[in-house]
Design an enzyme around this catalytic site. Sequence first.
Site, PDB file in Angstrom:
ATOM      1  N   HIS A  12      -0.010  -2.391   2.020  1.00 60.99           N
ATOM      2  CA  HIS A  12       1.039  -3.010   1.492  1.00 60.99           C
ATOM      3  C   HIS A  12       1.193  -4.095   2.502  1.00 60.99           C
ATOM      4  CE1 HIS A  12       3.220   0.313   4.526  1.00 60.99           C
ATOM      5  NE2 HIS A  12       2.249  -0.124   5.135  1.00 60.99           N
ATOM      6  N   HIS A 193      -7.057   1.740   8.840  1.00 58.27           N
ATOM      7  CA  HIS A 193      -7.081   0.323   9.155  1.00 58.27           C
ATOM      8  C   HIS A 193      -7.069   1.055  10.716  1.00 58.27           C
ATOM      9  CE1 HIS A 193      -2.849   0.778   7.535  1.00 58.27           C
ATOM     10  NE2 HIS A 193      -2.504  -0.383   8.085  1.00 58.27           N
ATOM     11  N   GLU A 240       0.045   5.815   7.722  1.00 61.74           N
ATOM     12  CA  GLU A 240       0.424   5.558   6.681  1.00 61.74           C
ATOM     13  C   GLU A 240       0.081   6.829   5.108  1.00 61.74           C
ATOM     14  OE1 GLU A 240       1.591   1.566   7.831  1.00 61.74           O
ATOM     15  OE2 GLU A 240       0.031   1.583   5.817  1.00 61.74           O
TER      16      GLU A 240
END
Lengths: 288, 114
Positions: A12, A193, A240
């Site tokens: 996202h 990430h 996440e």
Amino acid sequence: MARIIGGLTTSHVPSIGKAIAQKQQQDPYWKPFFDAFHPVHDWLAREKPDVAVVIYNDHGLNNFLDKMPTFAIGAAHEYHNADEGWGIPVQKPFKGDAKLSWHIIENLVADEFDITMCQEVLVDHAFTLPMALMYPGGQDWPVRTVPVMMNSVQHPLPNPRRCYKLGQAIGKAIESYPEDIKVVLLGTGGLSHQLDGERAGFINKPFDLWCMDKMLNDPEALARLSNHEIVEKAGSQGVELMTWIAMRGAMQGRVTQISSTYHVPISNTGGAVMLLENHPVPRAIAAE
Amino acid sequence: MTFGAPIPGTPVFDGSAAAKGYALNKMCFSFNSKENRDAFLADEDAYCARYGLSPEHVAAIKSRNVLKLIAAGGNVYYLAKFAGIFGLSVQDIGAQQTGRTLEDFKAYLASQGA
């Protein structure tokens, strides 16, 4: 009864919002990521879900450190997006499904998940961009929504096992909802990430591909990870993955894959999109 | 129970960092609003004072150095809103933290897809 027809997981990153605004879907940099949504669009057009339950992590639009809920659920009739400070266009409001939200909340608390209940939620890019990727073209959103927020900002974070169990409880709650509606689940974020520190820019393709395989075939393996392991292997913001794990936990039936795409990089991130379908398991078999 | 063994180059935003950086992060959280971003740009010192920043916070803000901001208790999600004031992306701040040029940092990201 309500049915969970499938689940979409997607990265996202905010720059998706800029790419949409600047119509860069066909640019070589972005094309592999946006193309991953063609099978998603076909599936949505065929299946026509009524509600999207969006499991995501707020990045400091709605929640601040003064009161940081570990798990929070919106129970409003409408949700607004707002300026997040880095110039991505604000999306138009989203319809809620307050009745379904309260049903989920009541069942979760009965199931010993003492979640935070919210009658106002500003939904950030982690909610809005996956919706814009699913339903491009700026038409009215064709689904009502239920936002489910998970804390990925402030350690201690909920552990993956707990996120998986939360998902299982959400799935059970949805499938006990008496209305005849079709529900699609979203888990948004990741994959690997890291934005902060001297290791910024770290991406781990082998680990991401391992996670995507386990999402389909062995979600218990994801639930067995520790947050330390996830930070080490997927970077600080790779946590996440918790939203994917919760989403997968909510799929109680037989799960098959419609599509799966992985592309590095989008922004600083391993860009991953998976669409899974959830097939009901007959009760007699499920009980064995 | 603590988080576990340190992971090189990887900050963990735990309770102690959150307590240390509270005022700094609260100011950066305020940058969701354009009015507040403009107020910061109009008078940076006054804006920092309004949020009760410590001398270390102020020095880190003035340095525009992300590693110093993190050492002062900043969380990258809120700091990204501070960076946004200057039109800096997460690639710009990644390049700065790793001592690479922006082009080198982008090449590093892409190299991990091979």
